[in-house]
Design a protein around this motif. Structure first.
Motif, short mmCIF file in Angstrom:
data_model
loop_
_atom_site.label_atom_id
_atom_site.label_comp_id
_atom_site.label_asym_id
_atom_site.label_seq_id
_atom_site.Cartn_x
_atom_site.Cartn_y
_atom_site.Cartn_z
N TRP A 323 2.11 -0.65 -2.13
CA TRP A 323 3.34 -1.05 -2.84
C TRP A 323 4.23 -2.03 -1.79
O TRP A 323 4.65 -2.82 -2.38
CB TRP A 323 4.28 -0.06 -3.54
N ILE A 324 4.50 -1.88 -0.52
CA ILE A 324 5.55 -1.99 0.45
C ILE A 324 5.06 -3.17 0.80
O ILE A 324 6.15 -3.68 0.66
CB ILE A 324 4.89 -1.56 1.88
N GLU A 326 3.36 -5.37 -1.15
CA GLU A 326 3.70 -6.37 -2.52
C GLU A 326 5.03 -6.75 -2.83
O GLU A 326 5.52 -8.10 -2.77
CB GLU A 326 2.77 -5.77 -3.59
N ALA A 327 5.84 -6.10 -2.05
CA ALA A 327 7.48 -6.19 -2.53
C ALA A 327 7.98 -6.78 -1.41
O ALA A 327 8.56 -7.46 -1.85
CB ALA A 327 8.01 -4.66 -1.81
N MET A 348 6.48 5.01 -7.19
CA MET A 348 5.59 3.91 -6.02
C MET A 348 4.91 4.72 -5.44
O MET A 348 3.95 3.89 -4.99
CB MET A 348 6.01 3.44 -6.16
N SER A 349 5.04 6.08 -5.38
CA SER A 349 4.22 6.87 -3.77
C SER A 349 4.50 8.01 -3.53
O SER A 349 4.31 8.36 -2.80
CB SER A 349 5.67 6.33 -2.49
N ASN A 358 -3.44 0.58 -5.86
CA ASN A 358 -1.93 -0.22 -5.37
C ASN A 358 -0.74 -0.50 -5.89
O ASN A 358 -1.40 -1.35 -8.02
CB ASN A 358 -2.02 -1.26 -4.61
N ASP A 359 0.38 0.91 -6.44
CA ASP A 359 0.68 0.59 -7.38
C ASP A 359 1.59 -0.81 -8.11
O ASP A 359 2.43 -1.68 -6.94
CB ASP A 359 2.53 1.44 -7.36
N GLY A 362 5.33 -2.51 -7.13
CA GLY A 362 5.36 -3.12 -5.65
C GLY A 362 6.22 -4.44 -6.12
O GLY A 362 7.17 -5.07 -5.26
N TYR A 363 5.33 -5.62 -6.99
CA TYR A 363 5.72 -6.90 -6.72
C TYR A 363 6.92 -6.62 -7.50
O TYR A 363 7.58 -8.07 -7.28
CB TYR A 363 4.79 -7.24 -7.94
N GLY A 366 9.69 -3.00 -7.34
CA GLY A 366 9.37 -2.55 -5.37
C GLY A 366 10.46 -3.44 -4.60
O GLY A 366 11.18 -2.94 -3.91
N VAL A 427 11.44 5.19 -5.17
CA VAL A 427 9.69 5.39 -4.75
C VAL A 427 9.41 6.77 -4.97
O VAL A 427 8.00 5.86 -5.61
CB VAL A 427 10.14 4.85 -2.72
#
Length: 455
Positions: A323-324, A326-327, A348-349, A358-359, A362-363, A366, A427
């Motif tokens: 997610w990182i 993507e955020a 998310m993690s 991929n969570d 994140g978009y 996140g 998170v």
């Protein structure tokens, strides 16, 4: 001064983790076959792939030679979606099989492939022969792209080639051979391409690449619109850029957007972190990032270029870190605007340690969480903000893999704030909200129909 010293220490930790401790970032080994042994994660040291396209037979055959090390006796874990025709470990013929990882909470089925022969710790050679079924052949040529997706499990390089997982960075080399072609072929890649003979090429990829980095696309040159130009990078190099698509038309729109976006990101985060940039305008409604390459449509191009910094410059070491980037890419490259007032307690993690997806939060959430943190930084010190952190992070972590804990440590060292309670809530929480905004995903899902359309 204190923040600078702390970031220097973290930078050394990144260097050490990449050079000496790849397996430290691997998930735990686990028992299989009703206690008959352990499935063990390994460290690929090099991988050579001999890929032969036979136009008359319409077959794509790959012979892979993989050198790896393992620290514990057991069945070596790797992945390849297609079932191999031949598996040889240290000169001994064997087989491979699909296994399930231990389940955790609500996470879905997670699968890996293992060599069916347990081996002792040490250095080993794995040889695998298989065929790629997704290649498109015409009467005189071939169209084949190793297009990946981070939407869903087992959709990265393992869709095409036997490979390791995101924690592992290594040297990879392709030898591409096309037999029986009457059409001229052209190759697009983010590796170093060399013509070795008639319809014979080699590609050497940088040793910081992992399973999500490689970009490779071979297709018939006829019907391919190609634009080559150079971008004067902020570090004074002339960086080669290739933009191509399969339909005729004006390329200036894409060139102008690329140059504008690159200039913006380089001013914010430093020089583009890869030697070249390749852009395929064929995203089928979305895009996908690689290290110094992307498949995209115009509306998603800034997001995908941001990923060459965040996601394929600094790379996630596992699914829980997915997610990182993507955020970060959405925060700086869109296509959505952040709302720092809309952050939610969620997971998310805190998925399984074997999580390979991929969570999608994140978009949105996140991205909002990072924007919220940036505001907290500025409240403590008006010289600090999220873009400032991202620039510093690129300086120390570029070309390395990262975990969520490493991100948290870096954010705390930059801001001198204790962020543990915020990470635990926003998170590592328990709530699971999937893309509640119902916004279009800037990434595309790769299925057989999509492959047919974009190859």
């Amino acid at each position: 001064m204190q923040t600078t010293i702390l970031f220097s220490i973290i930078g050394l930790l990144y260097l050490n983790s990449a050079a000496f401790a790849k397996l430290d970032m691997a998930p735990p080994n686990f028992t299989i076959n009703k206690g008959q042994g352990n499935a063990v994660f390994v460290d690929f040291t090099s991988a050579d792939y001999e890929i032969t396209y036979d136009v008359k037979k319409a077959t794509t055959t790959v012979i892979s030679k993989i050198h790896f090390t393992n620290e514990e006796r057991g069945f070596p874990i790797f992945d390849l979606v297609e079932k191999p025709m031949r598996v040889v470990i240290d000169g001994k013929s064997t087989d491979s099989q699909i296994i399930e990882a231990p389940r955790s909470g609500e996470d879905e089925l997670i699968e890996f492939r293992i060599v069916s022969e347990p081996i002792d710790p040490g250095n080993h050679l794995l040889v695998i022969e298989h065929q790629i079924k997704s290649t498109q052949y015409s009467k005189g040529g071939v169209n084949s792209g190793f297009f990946m997706s981070d939407i869903g499990s087992r959709a990265l390089l393992e869709r095409y080639l036997p490979c390791n997982f995101e924690y592992d960075q290594l040297s990879m080399r392709f030898m591409i051979k096309v037999i029986g072609a009457t059409e001229e072929e052209v190759i697009f890649t983010n590796g170093k391409l060399k013509q070795e003979g008639n319809n014979l090429w080699s590609i050497a990829f940088p040793n910081y690449f992992n399973q999500s980095s490689v970009y490779f696309h071979i297709r018939e040159k006829a019907g391919t619109d190609i634009l080559h130009f150079e971008h004067r990078s902020i570090d004074d190099r002339n960086m080669p850029i290739t933009i191509y698509k399969t339909s005729r038309g004006d390329m200036e729109e894409y060139k102008n957007l690329t140059v504008k976006t690159l200039s913006k990101f380089e001013n914010l985060f430093g020089a583009f972190p890869h030697p070249t940039l390749t852009i395929y305008i064929g995203g089928n409604g979305g895009g996908m990032e690689y290290s110094g390459a992307t498949v995209t449509d115009a509306w998603a191009l800034p997001h995908e270029l941001a990923h060459s910094f965040f996601g394929r410059g600094v790379m996630p070491a596992n699914g829980n870190a997915g997610w990182i980037d993507e955020a970060m890419a959405t925060l700086v490259g869109g296509p959505y605007a952040a709302d720092p007032n809309d952050i939610r307690a969620m997971n998310m993690s805190n998925h399984s340690v074997y999580y390979r997806d991929n969570d999608s939060n994140g978009y949105t959430y996140g991205m909002n969480f990072l924007a919220f943190l940036g505001i907290q930084f500025s409240k403590k010190n008006n010289a600090l903000n999220m873009n400032g952190f991202l620039k510093t992070w690129m300086e120390i972590a570029d070309h390395h893999v990262t975990t969520v804990q490493m991100l948290q440590n870096n954010l705390e060292n930059y801001s001198q704030l204790d962020l543990n309670s915020l990470f635990q809530k926003y998170v590592f929480g328990k709530s699971k909200i999937i893309n509640k905004f119902n916004l279009p995903n800037p990434h595309m899902k790769i299925d057989d129909e999509t492959l047919t359309q974009i190859q």
